[in-house]
Each structure stands twice: as structure tokens, then as C-alpha cells.
Design a protein around this motif. Structure first.
Motif, mmCIF file in Angstrom:
data_model
loop_
_atom_site.group_PDB
_atom_site.id
_atom_site.type_symbol
_atom_site.label_atom_id
_atom_site.label_comp_id
_atom_site.label_asym_id
_atom_site.label_seq_id
_atom_site.Cartn_x
_atom_site.Cartn_y
_atom_site.Cartn_z
ATOM 1 N N ASP A 210 20.592 68.552 26.095
ATOM 2 C CA ASP A 210 21.452 68.714 24.966
ATOM 3 C C ASP A 210 21.570 67.530 24.336
ATOM 4 O OD1 ASP A 210 21.080 71.331 25.385
ATOM 5 O OD2 ASP A 210 22.664 71.375 26.363
ATOM 6 N N ARG B 201 18.668 66.536 22.243
ATOM 7 C CA ARG B 201 18.587 67.187 20.677
ATOM 8 C C ARG B 201 19.387 66.607 19.888
ATOM 9 N NH1 ARG B 201 18.493 72.671 25.221
ATOM 10 N NH2 ARG B 201 16.133 72.463 25.441
ATOM 11 N N MET C 145 18.010 73.512 16.492
ATOM 12 C CA MET C 145 19.802 73.801 17.258
ATOM 13 C C MET C 145 20.070 74.872 15.608
ATOM 14 S SD MET C 145 20.323 71.360 20.505
ATOM 15 C CE MET C 145 21.552 71.647 20.377
ATOM 16 N N GLU D 144 21.060 78.258 15.643
ATOM 17 C CA GLU D 144 22.848 79.202 15.617
ATOM 18 C C GLU D 144 22.665 79.240 13.653
ATOM 19 O OE1 GLU D 144 25.080 75.816 15.601
ATOM 20 O OE2 GLU D 144 24.158 74.722 17.627
#
Length: 533
Positions: free
Chosen positions: A2, A5, A15, A19
């Protein structure tokens, strides 16, 4: 993972987009604009007479520019199987063969500084016209060559003209196409490489049996055919609306938009497109972002140029250059020496490539750019690694099964290459570049591509001659690097108009955001002043 990323721009954007689907507070930034909504709801092109006419003119007038490159690669591949060509030029191998193939790229590199100036100063149509005339001259000299030097010079001239066409053509295509089909039509540009390749492969397959030098002179002369087609059609097309607006010819721009995007009417889509183009060009002129220096003067533009350079490099340094120009030599390393068989495989593989590329081009907007790039780079890495292993086994054992495995893996490798790096390098590059530097950016793309081609074409035959299959390891390493860069930096642009893509790279600095937010109010203006620039 993460943490990685979050640090890399492309995964971070992905991402945020994910979201946004569950968080109302950030959904607005990822919602389609009014232009995108109107384009999505528009009728398909084949149901609208004006757009049928537009694409019927765009294809022969601009899109076929890329046929010349494909024709050249396949022709040079095929000519290596023609005994009259091989004997006439002294059986070129190694660095000599590399020079013949690579010189067209050197010519293209030399014209890179001039091509965007013509396209920006005189218009996209003049860029295509100048390039086509130069390439016709080059093809005629190539056909009439009597010495090795004359043949090499003719190919330099062909390359010099090619940059003018491949700089202006994608800009004209993307700037004239209706928003609903813009991505697919622009993606088809580069897939025309294979149309040229197919034509050259089968023309040379047919002429190779002529018992004279016309066995190679006919294919050499016919290399001018795409340029002849372009010259016969290009002036039936209107100039780019964005170029017209930037040169204070707003009425002509509105007329072109009405005719081809509104089917003769001043629709809401036409009004919004016109206003957004005006706002974007005005902002770019005010900020001075129209010079070569501006291409690296901001963080957003540096990011764009990084991607453009990657597109040019990856499209040539993924191992595909071996197949495009030296398939005959590769086939010899696995025991296929018959010239008819080599020519037949060359012809079949180009048809295979075109079918994969055109299918992918038509699905780009549905699938997205990022998934295609990731599948392509990982797939190429795996298949090329397997190809290298199979080649090593054949070199040690001369096993028929290993040779057939190499042949199958070549076709499989081309599948993964063609799903992304046939349709997307041009389409992706042209859409991420703002109008002010679009021609210069595409010239940079062409220059980078030709530098990569030049190195490839000059070095590949030397590597194949000296270390044979071990040379493939270089491309395995390159493909591993490409896979990581595609994951980390190739952002998604799906579902955005040309001017709106600036938001991804420039963030709050992109004044087109303000235009997008006010699109609904603009659409309600009854007295639309389309003379304003």
C-alpha cells in the motif's frame, strides 16, 4: 504494498478512483463531464451521415500515414528473402544490413525539429502534404537505385518525410474526431502499421519470383502508395478546429464542429466543445505554454514528456523490432531456411497482428488504457522469457519441438504486444498532450521512436549474428523494467475529453476545471457568440 501504491502516481490515481465510487465527498472529481455525457449519448457514427463522411475522409487523408512505416518494416524483412535484392547489394549482413534498415529512422530523427513548426505554423494539412511529397520522391529514388549508397540515401529521404506526416496526422485525427469515437479512431492510427506490413509482405511474396531486379524494385516503388492516397484526399478535410481557433479563425472552427459533430446543427455538444477549446487555448497562450521549453517547465508537462518518451521507446524496445525487421534471420536460427516459407510466415504474422490490434483499438475506451498496458507488458515479459528458453534448447539440441515452440511463442508474444503497443502509443500520447504543445510533443514521440528504431535496427542484426539467442536476454531485462513503469506511471484517461485530461497532470493549475464546472451554465446561454476566441 500500500505504501508503494501511495508513492507511485498511477496506482494512487487508481485507488482514488476506486474510493470515489464509495465516497460522495470525492466523487465529483471523477464524474464524467457534460461533454463526455453528451458524447456517450450520441448516436453511433454509422447512423450519422456527417460522421460517416468525416471518417471516410480521415482514414485515407490522415490515418494511413502509419502504413508507410509498416510497409517499410515488412518490405525490408521480405527483401532479405529475395535473391536478386540480396545479390544486387552484395549480400548485406550484420552492421551493413542494420544500416539499410536503420537509415529511415535517422532521416525521421533529422526532420523532427521542423515537422511541428510546419504543423503549428501552417496547419495539420500542410504537415501531411509536405511529408507525403517528400516520401513520394524517396520511394521513386529507392526504386531507381543503382548503387548501395543511392538505396541508403533514398531511405533517408523516406524517413525525413515520414516525421512530417506522423507528427501532423494524429493531431488532426484527434482534433477532428467526434468525442464519442475519438479514442478508437486515434488508436486505429498506429494499427495501420500492420496494413502497410500486410501489403508489403504479400506484394513481395508475389514479386519475389520475377527473374530480374524488378522483384525488389516494384515493392520499393509501391512504398509511395500511402502518400499518394493522402495527397488525393487531405484537402477535402477541414483544418483542425483547435488550430483554427488558435489562429483567430473561430468562425471556420465553429463551422467544422457544426458540420461534423453536430450534423449541421449548433448543438449543445458543439457549443461546449467550442467554448472549452477556446478557454484552454486562451489559458495556454496567457501562460506562455507554447514553446519547446514549456514542455519541461512544469511538473505536469515533465510527467507528460516522460510518458511520451516511454511510449516511443517501449513501442520499439520490447522485442518487436526483431520480428518486424529481422524475422527471416530469427527463423534461420530455428532451422527454417526456405525463402518461400519465411515469406509466408511473415505474411501470416502481419495479418494476425492487424486483427489483434484493430480489435484492441475498438475496445480501448471500454477496457481502459491502464489494464491493457499492464496485461501487455507482463504478457510480453513472460512469453519472451519462454521464447528465449526455447531458443536456447533448440541451439543445444536442434529439437523440432523447440523450434515449433519458438514459432508459437512469437505469435503469442505478438498478441500481447498488439493489444496495447499497437493501438495506444499514438492515441495515449496525443490525448495527454495539451493543444499548445501537441505537435511538438508528437514530434518528440516520433523522434524518440526513431532513435529507438535506429539503435534497434543497427544493433539487432549484429547481436543476432554474434551471440544468437543469448541476445534475447537483453529484451527480457528491458521488458521487466517496462512492466514496472507501466504499473507505476501509466495513468488512466478513460472517459475524459481532450481538454479535461489536463486535470490529471496539472491538478489545480489546469484552468479547464473551471470550464468543466460551468459547462451546464454555458449550455443555457441563448445567444452563443461563436466568434469569440
Amino acid at each position: 504494498m500500500d505504501s508503494l501504491r501511495q508513492r507511485l502516481p498511477a496506482p494512487r490515481q487508481a485507488m482514488l478512483a476506486k474510493e470515489s465510487r464509495s465516497s460522495p465527498s470525492i466523487t465529483a472529481a471523477f464524474e464524467p463531464s457534460r461533454i463526455s455525457e453528451l458524447a456517450r449519448d450520441s448516436l453511433p457514427w454509422y447512423k450519422v451521415a456527417s460522421r460517416r463522411r468525416l471518417y471516410a475522409l480521415l482514414f485515407p487523408g490522415a490515418i494511413v500515414s502509419y502504413m508507410t512505416s509498416g510497409y517499410d518494416g515488412s518490405m525490408m524483412n521480405s527483401l532479405q528473402t529475395v535473391s536478386y535484392w540480396d545479390d544486387f547489394f552484395g549480400n548485406p549482413r550484420g552492421s551493413t544490413l542494420g544500416l539499410i534498415s536503420a537509415i529511415i529512422a535517422l532521416g525521421a530523427m533529422c526532420s523532427a525539429p521542423f515537422a511541428p513548426w510546419v504543423a503549428d505554423r501552417f496547419g495539420r494539412r500542410w504537415g501531411i502534404t509536405v511529408g507525403s511529397c517528400i516520401m513520394i520522391a524517396g520511394a521513386i529514388i529507392q526504386c531507381e537505385s543503382t548503387t548501395f549508397a543511392m538505396f541508403v540515401i533514398s531511405r533517408f529521404i523516406l524517413g525525413f518525410g515520414l516525421t512530417f506526416c506522423t507528427t501532423a496526422s494524429p493531431s488532426l485525427v484527434s482534433e477532428l474526431s467526434h468525442p464519442k469515437e475519438r479514442v478508437a479512431v486515434t488508436a486505429i492510427c498506429n494499427t495501420c502499421w500492420f496494413l502497410g506490413a500486410i501489403a508489403a509482405a504479400w506484394i513481395t511474396y508475389g514479386t519475389r519470383v520475377i527473374p530480374s531486379t524488378w522483384s525488389w524494385r516494384i515493392p520499393s516503388l509501391l512504398q509511395m502508395l500511402p502518400s499518394v492516397i493522402q495527397l488525393s484526399v487531405i484537402w477535402f478535410l477541414p483544418e483542425s478546429p483547435r488550430w483554427l481557433i488558435s489562429n483567430d479563425r473561430g468562425e471556420e472552427a465553429m463551422a467544422a464542429l457544426k458540420r461534423y459533430h453536430g450534423d449541421g446543427e449548433e448543438t449543445e455538444l458543439v457549443k461546449l466543445e467550442y467554448e472549452e477549446i477556446c478557454a484552454a487555448i486562451h489559458q495556454e497562450k496567457e501562460s506562455g505554454n507554447t514553446t519547446w521549453k514549456s514542455m519541461v517547465s512544469t511538473k505536469g508537462n515533465r510527467y507528460r514528456m516522460f510518458i511520451v518518451v516511454c511510449m516511443g521507446t517501449f513501442s520499439q524496445w520490447s522485442g518487436n523490432g526483431l520480428i518486424s525487421y529481422y524475422l527471416a534471420r530469427i527463423l534461420e536460427t530455428i532451422g527454417i531456411n526456405d525463402s518461400a516459407t519465411k515469406s509466408l510466415i511473415n505474411g501470416i504474422i502481419n495479418i494476425w497482428n492487424f486483427l489483434i490490434a484493430i480489435t484492441s483499438a475498438l475496445l480501448v475506451e471500454r477496457i481502459g488504457r491502464r489494464p491493457l498496458f499492464r496485461i501487455s507488458t507482463i504478457g510480453m515479459f513472460v512469453t519472451f522469457s519462454a521464447w528465449t528458453i526455447a531458443s536456447a534448447v533448440y541451439a543445444e539440441t536442434a529439437a523440432h519441438g523447440a523450434a515449433m515452440a519458438v514459432l508459437v511463442l512469437i505469435f503469442l508474444f505478438q498478441f500481447f504486444y498488439c493489444i496495447a503497443f499497437s493501438p495506444l502509443p499514438v492515441a495515449y500520447s496525443v490525448e495527454i498532450l495539451p493543444y499548445s504543445v501537441r505537435a511538438k510533443g508528437m514530434a518528440t514521440y516520433v523522434f524518440t521512436t526513431k532513435v529507438a528504431v535506429f539503435v534497434n535496427q543497427y544493433v539487432n542484426p549484429i547481436g543476432l549474428a554474434n551471440i544468437q539467442w543469448k541476445y534475447y536476454i537483453v529484451y527480457v531485462v528491458i521488458l521487466a523494467i517496462e512492466s514496472f513503469i507501466a504499473y507505476g506511471w501509466f495513468v488512466e484517461t478513460k472517459g475524459r475529453a481532450l481538454e479535461e485530461i489536463a486535470v490529471i497532470f496539472d491538478g489545480e493549475e489546469a484552468e479547464v476545471i473551471a470550464v468543466a464546472k460551468s459547462e451546464v451554465e454555458i449550455a443555457q446561454v441563448e445567444d452563443f457568440d461563436h466568434k469569440k476566441v
